[in-house]
Design an enzyme around this catalytic site. Structure first.
Site, mmCIF file in Angstrom:
data_model
loop_
_atom_site.group_PDB
_atom_site.id
_atom_site.type_symbol
_atom_site.label_atom_id
_atom_site.label_comp_id
_atom_site.label_asym_id
_atom_site.label_seq_id
_atom_site.Cartn_x
_atom_site.Cartn_y
_atom_site.Cartn_z
ATOM 1 N N LYS A 246 -29.506 55.282 68.578
ATOM 2 C CA LYS A 246 -28.364 54.669 69.254
ATOM 3 C C LYS A 246 -28.013 53.338 68.586
ATOM 4 O O LYS A 246 -28.895 52.621 68.127
ATOM 5 C CB LYS A 246 -28.701 54.432 70.731
ATOM 6 C CG LYS A 246 -28.775 55.726 71.549
ATOM 7 C CD LYS A 246 -29.007 55.405 73.016
ATOM 8 C CE LYS A 246 -28.995 56.672 73.854
ATOM 9 N NZ LYS A 246 -29.216 56.392 75.280
ATOM 10 N N TYR B 30 -42.718 54.591 81.492
ATOM 11 C CA TYR B 30 -43.833 55.518 81.268
ATOM 12 C C TYR B 30 -45.158 55.005 81.819
ATOM 13 O O TYR B 30 -46.086 55.771 82.009
ATOM 14 C CB TYR B 30 -43.958 55.846 79.773
ATOM 15 C CG TYR B 30 -42.743 56.571 79.263
ATOM 16 C CD1 TYR B 30 -42.483 57.885 79.637
ATOM 17 C CD2 TYR B 30 -41.815 55.927 78.452
ATOM 18 C CE1 TYR B 30 -41.346 58.536 79.208
ATOM 19 C CE2 TYR B 30 -40.668 56.569 78.016
ATOM 20 C CZ TYR B 30 -40.448 57.879 78.401
ATOM 21 O OH TYR B 30 -39.314 58.524 77.984
ATOM 22 N N ARG C 52 -39.573 64.428 74.905
ATOM 23 C CA ARG C 52 -39.604 62.985 74.626
ATOM 24 C C ARG C 52 -40.478 62.270 75.663
ATOM 25 O O ARG C 52 -41.309 61.429 75.317
ATOM 26 C CB ARG C 52 -38.173 62.455 74.659
ATOM 27 C CG ARG C 52 -37.989 60.989 74.312
ATOM 28 C CD ARG C 52 -36.495 60.723 74.126
ATOM 29 N NE ARG C 52 -36.154 59.314 74.084
ATOM 30 C CZ ARG C 52 -36.209 58.558 72.991
ATOM 31 N NH1 ARG C 52 -36.639 59.065 71.850
ATOM 32 N NH2 ARG C 52 -35.853 57.284 73.029
ATOM 33 N N HIS D 257 -35.207 66.663 76.603
ATOM 34 C CA HIS D 257 -35.621 65.285 76.875
ATOM 35 C C HIS D 257 -37.031 65.219 77.455
ATOM 36 O O HIS D 257 -37.718 64.201 77.317
ATOM 37 C CB HIS D 257 -34.637 64.602 77.818
ATOM 38 C CG HIS D 257 -34.458 63.146 77.533
ATOM 39 N ND1 HIS D 257 -33.873 62.678 76.375
ATOM 40 C CD2 HIS D 257 -34.828 62.040 78.224
ATOM 41 C CE1 HIS D 257 -33.870 61.354 76.377
ATOM 42 N NE2 HIS D 257 -34.443 60.940 77.480
ATOM 43 N N ARG E 159 -34.747 62.111 70.189
ATOM 44 C CA ARG E 159 -33.674 62.520 71.105
ATOM 45 C C ARG E 159 -33.015 63.779 70.551
ATOM 46 O O ARG E 159 -32.931 63.967 69.335
ATOM 47 C CB ARG E 159 -32.609 61.434 71.240
ATOM 48 C CG ARG E 159 -33.091 60.138 71.871
ATOM 49 C CD ARG E 159 -31.943 59.133 71.952
ATOM 50 N NE ARG E 159 -32.366 57.840 72.524
ATOM 51 C CZ ARG E 159 -32.731 56.786 71.822
ATOM 52 N NH1 ARG E 159 -32.738 56.854 70.490
ATOM 53 N NH2 ARG E 159 -33.091 55.659 72.421
#
Length: 307
Positions: free
Chosen positions: A179, A283, A251, A248, A155
């Protein structure tokens, strides 16, 4: 300060000091809760009823996309859970509500591999063709940033907060603080990526030693996510890439490429630092080219001889 303002402040302090939530999460909570406080006007937060919540949720649906509505409701739920925990309310108004709405699946946007290669080549060309030392050093750093984004799916917030000690180029590993203060360690598998990071470290060693962050700007301060966004836009323009590329998207591209290469989704979940497999499963919708390849080469219809 009104009673509602005071209660929101106390809750946000609790989130920061006891729950140790990320600064950006607390900021989002503050925005959502202050918005709700504005909506209920003179009504005390501890006197909010299910009817008031229903009206507010209806108001949100009229003004925001489902994903934003979902986040704002989650912020409120967390606040009332806190009130319950502190025994500031007898009954949680959410316990009387049944909230369910379908959030549309928004497929992640990826960078075509040919475009990714062209973008990286443009950055490396900038290194060799730079007209000033400043330009050359900047390109060395920019190559390291983009290589790491693509190599690890990190990230942008994680990348900008990396410290000097988090990158071990001897054994090719990177320690990422994700996170919820969760740590994960990733292996840097490509020698070109390690070389780009080693080159950056040698060029910027004086600045990183003072700043303690791995990625720094030319002034020696930590690199910001806005700086990375501007940098990517700059090279996209230089390369005449007709695609708005964001950090992003690196990613998303990382995850999709691994999925298409038959990597188990649980490994991808671990590498991305997702708390739930449900988040990673987005995904599986993206791997269209892999799906096409499977159905073209594996489906038994190809062996039929009808005509």
């Amino acid at each position: 300060m009104s009673n509602n303002e005071s209660q929101i402040k106390n809750y946000l302090n609790y989130c920061t000091l006891q729950k140790r939530l990320d600064v950006k999460t607390v900021k989002a909570y503050r925005i959502d809760l202050e918005q709700f406080a504005g909506y209920i006007a003179e009504t005390q937060l501890t006197n909010v009823t299910p009817d008031i919540l229903e009206g507010y949720i209806s108001h949100l649906h009229q003004n925001y996309q489902p994903r934003t509505v979902k986040r704002k409701i989650a912020s409120l739920k967390a606040l009332f859970h806190y009130f319950e925990y502190r025994e500031l309310i007898v009954q949680n108004p959410f316990s009387k509500l049944h909230i369910k709405f379908k959030e549309p699946v928004i497929l992640p946007k990826i960078i075509p591999l040919q475009t990714m290669e062209y973008l990286l080549r443009t950055i490396y060309n900038r290194q060799t063709q730079a007209k000033t030392i400043h330009q050359q050093k900047e390109a060395v750093r920019d190559a390291a940033v983009c290589e790491l984004l693509f190599a690890t799916g990190i990230r942008i917030s994680e990348l900008c907060s990396l410290s000097e000690r988090d990158i071990n180029l001897q054994d090719g590993t990177i320690l990422i603080y994700g996170k919820g203060s969760k740590e994960r360690r990733l292996q840097l598998g490509n020698p070109d990526v390690i070389a780009a990071l080693a080159n950056y470290r040698s060029v910027f060693s004086d600045k990183t030693a003072q700043c303690h962050h791995f990625f720094v700007n030319q002034s020696g301060r930590p690199l910001s996510d806005q700086s990375v966004r501007r940098m990517i836009m700059k090279y996209s323009n230089l390369a005449a890439i007709d695609l708005h590329i964001t950090p992003h998207m690196f990613r998303h591209t990382f995850a999709t490429c691994l999925l298409e290469a038959d990597v188990d989704i649980r490994y991808i979940q671990e590498m991305l630092g997702h708390s739930s497999i449900n988040i990673t499963e987005i995904y599986t919708h993206v791997a269209v080219s892999k799906q096409r390849d499977i159905l073209t080469t594996k489906h038994p219809r190809k062996d039929f001889h009808i005509h």
